[in-house]
Scaffold this motif. Structure first.
Motif, short mmCIF file in Angstrom:
data_model
loop_
_atom_site.label_atom_id
_atom_site.label_comp_id
_atom_site.label_asym_id
_atom_site.label_seq_id
_atom_site.Cartn_x
_atom_site.Cartn_y
_atom_site.Cartn_z
N SER A 1 0.83 -1.22 0.00
CA SER A 1 0.00 0.00 0.00
C SER A 1 0.86 1.26 0.00
CB SER A 1 -0.91 0.01 1.23
OG SER A 1 -0.14 0.14 2.41
N GLY A 2 2.15 1.10 0.25
CA GLY A 2 3.04 2.27 0.34
C GLY A 2 3.01 2.92 1.71
N VAL A 3 2.38 2.26 2.69
CA VAL A 3 2.19 2.90 3.99
C VAL A 3 3.51 3.15 4.72
CG1 VAL A 3 1.77 0.71 5.20
CG2 VAL A 3 0.85 2.84 6.14
N PHE A 4 4.45 2.22 4.66
CA PHE A 4 5.73 2.44 5.33
C PHE A 4 6.46 3.62 4.71
CE2 PHE A 4 5.17 -1.87 6.98
CZ PHE A 4 5.66 -1.73 8.27
N LEU A 5 6.51 3.66 3.38
CA LEU A 5 7.21 4.75 2.71
C LEU A 5 6.54 6.09 2.99
CD1 LEU A 5 7.91 3.02 -0.74
CD2 LEU A 5 9.42 3.21 1.24
N ARG A 6 5.22 6.08 2.99
CA ARG A 6 4.49 7.33 3.24
C ARG A 6 4.77 7.85 4.64
NH1 ARG A 6 -1.94 7.59 4.05
NH2 ARG A 6 -1.21 6.91 6.11
N VAL B 1 18.20 1.52 6.24
CA VAL B 1 17.06 0.82 6.82
C VAL B 1 16.32 0.04 5.73
CG1 VAL B 1 14.87 1.05 8.05
CG2 VAL B 1 16.77 2.62 8.58
N ILE B 2 16.09 -1.24 5.97
CA ILE B 2 15.17 -2.04 5.14
C ILE B 2 14.02 -2.44 6.05
CG2 ILE B 2 14.87 -4.13 3.76
CD1 ILE B 2 17.77 -3.98 2.97
N ILE B 3 12.82 -2.14 5.60
CA ILE B 3 11.68 -2.27 6.50
C ILE B 3 10.43 -2.63 5.72
CG2 ILE B 3 10.98 0.17 6.33
CD1 ILE B 3 10.56 0.06 9.43
N GLY B 4 9.48 -3.32 6.35
CA GLY B 4 8.21 -3.60 5.68
C GLY B 4 7.52 -4.85 6.18
N ASN B 5 6.53 -5.26 5.41
CA ASN B 5 5.67 -6.39 5.75
C ASN B 5 5.60 -7.30 4.52
OD1 ASN B 5 3.68 -8.09 6.72
ND2 ASN B 5 2.02 -6.61 6.52
N SER C 1 13.92 -4.32 9.81
CA SER C 1 12.72 -4.54 10.61
C SER C 1 11.60 -5.02 9.72
CB SER C 1 12.32 -3.24 11.33
OG SER C 1 11.27 -3.48 12.25
N MET C 2 10.96 -6.13 10.09
CA MET C 2 9.87 -6.69 9.30
C MET C 2 8.79 -7.25 10.20
SD MET C 2 11.63 -8.63 6.07
CE MET C 2 13.00 -7.89 5.17
N ILE C 3 7.56 -7.25 9.68
CA ILE C 3 6.42 -7.89 10.34
C ILE C 3 6.23 -9.25 9.68
CG2 ILE C 3 3.99 -7.70 10.95
CD1 ILE C 3 4.19 -4.71 10.30
#
Length: 508
Positions: A61-66, A188-192, A231-233
């Motif tokens: 959805s782009g939520v992390f980047l937003r 940082v690498i991050i997301g779901n 960080s990841m879910i």
């Protein structure tokens, strides 16, 4: 009237990304509130630097980047005074993504650039290409002997032609993850990430979590890029290993760069309306900062925090609940033999689930406990452990799931099998026992909350093979057992007992 409308608009300004947070169990969309909780794990100084680079390599959805852009916009106010220049710098130099599908690429660009095309009329920052810094390509799987060499997808299921979505996620379908942004180094690498994909297996395998897990492949690939923070879910099933996860689990539990884990045994506490067996968690991996891990467990309104090793001394698993560590230590002090030594392996008589037998008994037949039915088979049909036929034994389902809410039953109700009985792989055999009394006493032990709590420590999914009984001590079964007897024997405190009682309900 106009003033009232304005007042209502001020009070209620819904975020569309909250509305799509629970569309799928395989690719779970992240609510903005959760994305910000994950971002809170990071050192907040990162959002005050013009050089920090962020990557979401599986944006949906782009939520992390937003939300990252929002934090950078505020954090860089004093360094780049002009708002448009600040946004241009952030979007062109600090925030990058790789989309999961064509649809999510458009959605992510709309969330981050306010336009599905980064070079479009309404984009908040102009790029030379429609994709900007959010990439997507409909690449193909690489088939070897009917399976994709990168993700394990079945060619029969996912070879759909050039026009259809392949679900060959770019980030993990390459030997060189540095290629996407010209060897850029990310802080940082991050997301779901996507969690799993169907492999077309049979129904029972899918019920046991037989779909192919994917999330660990994204974590492994991200580590190859050596970011400062990762960080990841992801589903919490990796705590216990399982299909395709044993090596990954071993690597994670021996990695002292994992400094924080936030665990939700009930997945709907993290993703409202979504049930993911075994729960979910998110973690912080800190490349340059080794040490113990801060483990936070959130179960409804109950929050438990403890800083500890991922592997307790003398244990080969991650102990999920902080409160259970002291209980386990007291039990291990008097453990002796493990109950797992009298629990059979899968397929105790060599009979698959589909074996049903005849509906009525016949001469010299053996009674068969099958999946939701009773049948009768020839003795010659039994492939292994024929000597058990003449003994009493206890049968218990290998798989049991009854929702996520606690207190939980953990195991299905066991029952005594008389001599001349057997079972399919739906059940495990406990024993064999010399007489009916010992078998009945084993059943009383299994029904205690104490017993099932110790099983819970190793059981993170519906599946309950022999190994989940490892921490359960073997007892003298010349007499029945109660929780009161066991609490006294292992000198459990009121706090220990209260925690067990809060987790385990009486067995039906």
């Amino acid at each position: 009237m106009e003033n009232n409308k304005t007042h209502i608009a001020d009070l209620y300004n819904p975020d569309v990304l909250n509305c799509i947070a629970n569309l799928s169990n395989d690719e779970v969309f992240t609510p903005p509130t959760l994305a910000n909780q994950v971002l809170d794990l990071l050192p907040q100084e990162l959002f005050k630097s013009k050089s920090t680079k962020f990557l979401d390599p599986f944006t949906k959805s782009g939520v992390f980047l937003r939300e990252i852009v929002k934090r950078l916009d505020k954090g860089l106010e004093n360094q780049i005074k002009d708002r448009q220049k600040r946004i241009d710098h952030i979007l062109h130099n600090q925030v990058f993504g790789i989309a999961c599908t064509e649809l999510t690429s458009l959605l992510s660009r709309r969330s981050v650039y306010c336009s599905k095309s980064a070079n479009g009329k309404y984009s908040v920052s102009k790029f030379n290409s429609p994709e900007g810094n959010i990439l997507y390509s409909n690449i193909q799987h690489t088939w070897i002997n009917g399976k994709c060499k990168y993700c394990g997808a079945s060619k029969d299921v996912y070879d759909r032609g050039q026009e259809s979505e392949q679900y060959a996620y770019q980030f993990i379908h390459t030997d060189n993850p540095n290629q996407f942004f010209n060897n850029m180094k990310f802080d940082v690498i991050i997301g779901n990430p996507p969690y799993q994909m169907s492999d077309g297996g049979d129904t029972e395998e899918r019920q046991r979590g037989g779909a192919i897990p994917l999330y660990h492949k994204f974590i492994t690939q991200a580590k190859r890029l050596m970011p400062k923070y990762l960080s990841m879910i992801v589903p919490s099933r990796w705590f216990a290993g399982g299909r395709g996860l044993d090596d990954f689990r071993d690597e994670m539990l021996h990695d002292n760069r994992i400094r924080k884990i936030v665990d939700f045994p009930i997945s709907s506490d993290c993703f409202p309306g979504v049930e993911i067996k075994g729960g979910v968690c998110y973690f912080l991996w800190d490349r340059d900062n080794l040490g113990l891990c801060q483990v936070t467990t959130k179960r409804g309104d109950i929050v438990s925090i403890s800083t500890r090793p991922l592997l307790e001394k003398g244990s080969d698993i991650f102990i999920r609940y902080n409160e259970s560590i002291s209980i386990l230590h007291k039990v291990q002090h008097k453990l002796g033999k493990s109950f797992s030594t009298i629990v059979s392996s899968m397929k105790p008589f060599g009979l698959r689930t589909f074996v049903k037998g005849k509906t009525t008994p016949f001469k010299n037949s053996v009674k068969l406990f099958a999946n939701k039915s009773i049948g009768y088979i020839e003795r010659t049909d039994i492939i292994q452990n024929n000597s058990w036929l003449e003994h009493y034994k206890v049968y218990i389902s290998r798989a049991y799931g009854a929702g996520e809410d606690f207190p939980h039953q953990i195991l299905n109700t066991p029952f005594v099998g008389e001599p001349n009985t057997c079972c399919t792989e739906t059940y495990l055999v406990i024993g064999p026992c010399p007489n009916s009394t010992e078998a009945q006493n084993i059943v009383t032990y299994i029904k205690t909350k104490f017993f099932r709590f110790l099983v819970l420590i190793k059981k993170n999914t519906q599946d309950a093979p022999a190994r989940v009984y490892q921490f359960v001590p073997l007892q003298d079964f010349s007499h029945p057992w109660t929780d009161e007897m066991l609490y006294k024997k292992y000198k459990l405190t009121k706090e220990d007992i209260d925690f067990i009682e809060s987790m385990i309900k009486p067995m039906e």
